[in-house]
Write a protein that holds these residues in place. Structure first.
Motif, PDB file in Angstrom:
ATOM      1  N   PRO A 132       0.833  -1.212   0.000  1.00  0.00           N
ATOM      2  CA  PRO A 132       0.000   0.000   0.000  1.00  0.00           C
ATOM      3  C   PRO A 132       0.864   1.258   0.000  1.00  0.00           C
ATOM      4  O   PRO A 132       1.942   1.277   0.608  1.00  0.00           O
ATOM      5  CB  PRO A 132      -0.786  -0.113   1.316  1.00  0.00           C
ATOM      6  CG  PRO A 132      -0.730  -1.556   1.688  1.00  0.00           C
ATOM      7  CD  PRO A 132       0.584  -2.057   1.180  1.00  0.00           C
ATOM      8  N   PRO A 133       0.423   2.307  -0.660  1.00  0.00           N
ATOM      9  CA  PRO A 133       1.182   3.567  -0.669  1.00  0.00           C
ATOM     10  C   PRO A 133       1.469   4.077   0.739  1.00  0.00           C
ATOM     11  O   PRO A 133       2.522   4.695   0.974  1.00  0.00           O
ATOM     12  CB  PRO A 133       0.261   4.526  -1.437  1.00  0.00           C
ATOM     13  CG  PRO A 133      -0.582   3.643  -2.294  1.00  0.00           C
ATOM     14  CD  PRO A 133      -0.787   2.384  -1.505  1.00  0.00           C
ATOM     15  N   GLU A 134       0.544   3.815   1.670  1.00  0.00           N
ATOM     16  CA  GLU A 134       0.753   4.276   3.040  1.00  0.00           C
ATOM     17  C   GLU A 134       2.010   3.656   3.658  1.00  0.00           C
ATOM     18  O   GLU A 134       2.721   4.301   4.424  1.00  0.00           O
ATOM     19  CB  GLU A 134      -0.472   3.945   3.897  1.00  0.00           C
ATOM     20  CG  GLU A 134      -1.752   4.654   3.492  1.00  0.00           C
ATOM     21  CD  GLU A 134      -2.422   4.011   2.286  1.00  0.00           C
ATOM     22  OE1 GLU A 134      -3.331   4.632   1.714  1.00  0.00           O
ATOM     23  OE2 GLU A 134      -2.023   2.875   1.923  1.00  0.00           O
ATOM     24  N   ARG A 135       2.258   2.373   3.332  1.00  0.00           N
ATOM     25  CA  ARG A 135       3.447   1.696   3.859  1.00  0.00           C
ATOM     26  C   ARG A 135       4.715   2.280   3.240  1.00  0.00           C
ATOM     27  O   ARG A 135       5.701   2.527   3.939  1.00  0.00           O
ATOM     28  CB  ARG A 135       3.352   0.193   3.572  1.00  0.00           C
ATOM     29  CG  ARG A 135       4.577  -0.619   3.957  1.00  0.00           C
ATOM     30  CD  ARG A 135       4.777  -0.696   5.440  1.00  0.00           C
ATOM     31  NE  ARG A 135       5.840  -1.637   5.790  1.00  0.00           N
ATOM     32  CZ  ARG A 135       6.355  -1.771   7.013  1.00  0.00           C
ATOM     33  NH1 ARG A 135       5.899  -1.015   8.016  1.00  0.00           N
ATOM     34  NH2 ARG A 135       7.299  -2.650   7.249  1.00  0.00           N
ATOM     35  N   VAL A 136       4.695   2.489   1.923  1.00  0.00           N
ATOM     36  CA  VAL A 136       5.853   3.081   1.240  1.00  0.00           C
ATOM     37  C   VAL A 136       6.119   4.475   1.792  1.00  0.00           C
ATOM     38  O   VAL A 136       7.271   4.832   2.086  1.00  0.00           O
ATOM     39  CB  VAL A 136       5.615   3.136  -0.279  1.00  0.00           C
ATOM     40  CG1 VAL A 136       6.800   3.814  -0.973  1.00  0.00           C
ATOM     41  CG2 VAL A 136       5.401   1.740  -0.844  1.00  0.00           C
ATOM     42  N   ASP A 137       5.078   5.259   1.951  1.00  0.00           N
ATOM     43  CA  ASP A 137       5.206   6.616   2.488  1.00  0.00           C
ATOM     44  C   ASP A 137       5.828   6.583   3.881  1.00  0.00           C
ATOM     45  O   ASP A 137       6.745   7.369   4.183  1.00  0.00           O
ATOM     46  CB  ASP A 137       3.827   7.276   2.538  1.00  0.00           C
ATOM     47  CG  ASP A 137       3.858   8.637   3.211  1.00  0.00           C
ATOM     48  OD1 ASP A 137       4.403   9.587   2.619  1.00  0.00           O
ATOM     49  OD2 ASP A 137       3.353   8.743   4.350  1.00  0.00           O
ATOM     50  N   ARG A 138       5.349   5.676   4.737  1.00  0.00           N
ATOM     51  CA  ARG A 138       5.848   5.600   6.117  1.00  0.00           C
ATOM     52  C   ARG A 138       7.330   5.239   6.144  1.00  0.00           C
ATOM     53  O   ARG A 138       8.132   5.890   6.831  1.00  0.00           O
ATOM     54  CB  ARG A 138       5.037   4.566   6.912  1.00  0.00           C
ATOM     55  CG  ARG A 138       5.543   4.340   8.332  1.00  0.00           C
ATOM     56  CD  ARG A 138       4.679   3.323   9.067  1.00  0.00           C
ATOM     57  NE  ARG A 138       5.227   2.987  10.365  1.00  0.00           N
ATOM     58  CZ  ARG A 138       5.065   3.719  11.464  1.00  0.00           C
ATOM     59  NH1 ARG A 138       4.377   4.851  11.399  1.00  0.00           N
ATOM     60  NH2 ARG A 138       5.598   3.340  12.613  1.00  0.00           N
ATOM     61  N   LEU A 139       7.719   4.223   5.378  1.00  0.00           N
ATOM     62  CA  LEU A 139       9.126   3.793   5.384  1.00  0.00           C
ATOM     63  C   LEU A 139      10.027   4.867   4.805  1.00  0.00           C
ATOM     64  O   LEU A 139      11.098   5.172   5.369  1.00  0.00           O
ATOM     65  CB  LEU A 139       9.271   2.491   4.605  1.00  0.00           C
ATOM     66  CG  LEU A 139       8.594   1.256   5.198  1.00  0.00           C
ATOM     67  CD1 LEU A 139       8.778   0.053   4.283  1.00  0.00           C
ATOM     68  CD2 LEU A 139       9.130   0.936   6.596  1.00  0.00           C
ATOM     69  N   ALA A 140       9.620   5.449   3.679  1.00  0.00           N
ATOM     70  CA  ALA A 140      10.452   6.469   3.046  1.00  0.00           C
ATOM     71  C   ALA A 140      10.625   7.679   3.954  1.00  0.00           C
ATOM     72  O   ALA A 140      11.733   8.220   4.094  1.00  0.00           O
ATOM     73  CB  ALA A 140       9.837   6.887   1.707  1.00  0.00           C
ATOM     74  N   ARG A 141       9.546   8.114   4.582  1.00  0.00           N
ATOM     75  CA  ARG A 141       9.621   9.287   5.455  1.00  0.00           C
ATOM     76  C   ARG A 141      10.486   9.011   6.683  1.00  0.00           C
ATOM     77  O   ARG A 141      11.234   9.894   7.130  1.00  0.00           O
ATOM     78  CB  ARG A 141       8.225   9.731   5.876  1.00  0.00           C
ATOM     79  CG  ARG A 141       7.451  10.422   4.766  1.00  0.00           C
ATOM     80  CD  ARG A 141       6.112  10.931   5.246  1.00  0.00           C
ATOM     81  NE  ARG A 141       5.371  11.556   4.163  1.00  0.00           N
ATOM     82  CZ  ARG A 141       5.531  12.806   3.754  1.00  0.00           C
ATOM     83  NH1 ARG A 141       6.440  13.582   4.345  1.00  0.00           N
ATOM     84  NH2 ARG A 141       4.815  13.299   2.763  1.00  0.00           N
ATOM     85  N   ARG A 142      10.408   7.792   7.240  1.00  0.00           N
ATOM     86  CA  ARG A 142      11.223   7.490   8.429  1.00  0.00           C
ATOM     87  C   ARG A 142      12.708   7.468   8.083  1.00  0.00           C
ATOM     88  O   ARG A 142      13.545   7.942   8.865  1.00  0.00           O
ATOM     89  CB  ARG A 142      10.789   6.161   9.041  1.00  0.00           C
ATOM     90  CG  ARG A 142       9.394   6.209   9.658  1.00  0.00           C
ATOM     91  CD  ARG A 142       9.227   5.195  10.746  1.00  0.00           C
ATOM     92  NE  ARG A 142      10.144   5.432  11.860  1.00  0.00           N
ATOM     93  CZ  ARG A 142      10.169   4.677  12.965  1.00  0.00           C
ATOM     94  NH1 ARG A 142       9.327   3.649  13.091  1.00  0.00           N
ATOM     95  NH2 ARG A 142      11.010   4.938  13.929  1.00  0.00           N
TER      96      ARG A 142
END
Length: 283
Positions: free
Chosen positions: A33-43
């Motif tokens: 999900p985009p939410e997972r990619v967003d979370r990992l990339a932002r962290r």
């Protein structure tokens, strides 16, 4: 025993090509999900931002980092860099639930499809292969004690000069690479040679980082294994030898006490080890 010089660039290119041919990373995470990619990339980015702020990174240092990262790609050393400095944490996280054997990193030099030798055999090696003869016996079971017949034990390791076949010139294709199947009692017996400690390639970009940081490049002597059986989780591990000076400061941070062998010297100059595996059922 090699007649040509192994270079970091050649080894890195081979590792990168092998990664692309053996792994399907994008297919495996295609449904993320985009939410997972967003979370990992932002962290990850937040951690980098914080380091820049805390350490007051200069433009010269930033540009040096940029140039180094470009060189890592040109040298084909991203598999080496990620496997040496990051994989051990990913491995810990992904296997923390296991009740059976402890695992370790795969590293960049695994090649599938090695020749099979049954439950008892000798790994392929050159005539007069340097190194102490090693006879390794063991048994593969499930966590409930059930023996696992026909389990696959894949073994690969460096030669006495620290080189891996298919990643260094002048070495036969399957040298010190072999697959073995357990017998009806779950047992196996493998004849090989004891590997030596070695330095990861230092003439490329990873070597530049090591030199700039004042680190060493040594890995302790180790055997690589993958152990698999139907209905059980794949185990990837490295097995180490006691007394190696780099067991405590392995550049790849991959040594675990549970992975230390107990070699027994024999009168003929060989050594024997008895080490088996307990696999976790897939849940």
């Amino acid at each position: 025993m090699t007649t040509e010089v192994a270079t970091a660039a050649a080894s890195g290119a081979s590792a990168t090509e092998r990664f692309h041919s053996d792994k399907s990373p994008f297919a495996a995470v295609a449904g993320t999900p985009p939410e997972r990619v967003d979370r990992l990339a932002r962290r990850v980015l937040d951690a980098v931002y914080q380091t820049v702020r805390d350490e007051k990174v200069t433009y010269d240092e930033f540009n040096a980092l940029k140039a180094w990262m470009i060189n890592v790609g040109e040298d084909g050393e991203w598999p080496l860099f990620l496997d040496v400095w990051l994989e051990h944490v990913v491995e810990d996280v992904n296997t923390a639930h296991r009740e059976g054997n402890k695992g370790s990193i795969e590293g960049p030099y695994y090649v599938p499809g090695a020749p099979e030798h049954g439950s008892k055999g000798t790994i392929e090696m050159r005539e007069g292969e340097s190194g102490t003869p090693l006879v390794w016996t063991g048994k593969v079971t499930s966590t409930d004690g059930t023996v696992l017949e026909n389990a696959l034990v894949e073994l690969w390791h460096a030669d006495a000069d620290g080189f891996y076949s298919q990643f260094a010139p002048g070495i036969p294709e399957w040298n010190l690479r072999g697959n073995f199947r357990t017998d009806a009692e779950g047992g196996f017996e493998i004849h090989t040679i004891q590997p030596a400690p070695y330095q990861i390639p230092t003439d490329g970009s990873c070597g530049k980082l090591i030199a700039a940081a004042g680190w060493h490049a040594w890995r302790p002597a180790h055997l690589h294994v993958k152990v698999s059986a139907p209905g059980h989780e794949l185990l990837t591990a490295q097995l180490y030898f006691p007394g190696d000076e780099h067991n405590d400061d392995d550049i790849a941070s991959a040594v675990k006490p549970e992975l230390l062998l107990a070699p027994v010297p024999q009168a003929d100059g060989s050594v024997t080890v008895d080490y088996g595996f307990v696999l976790d059922p897939v849940r």
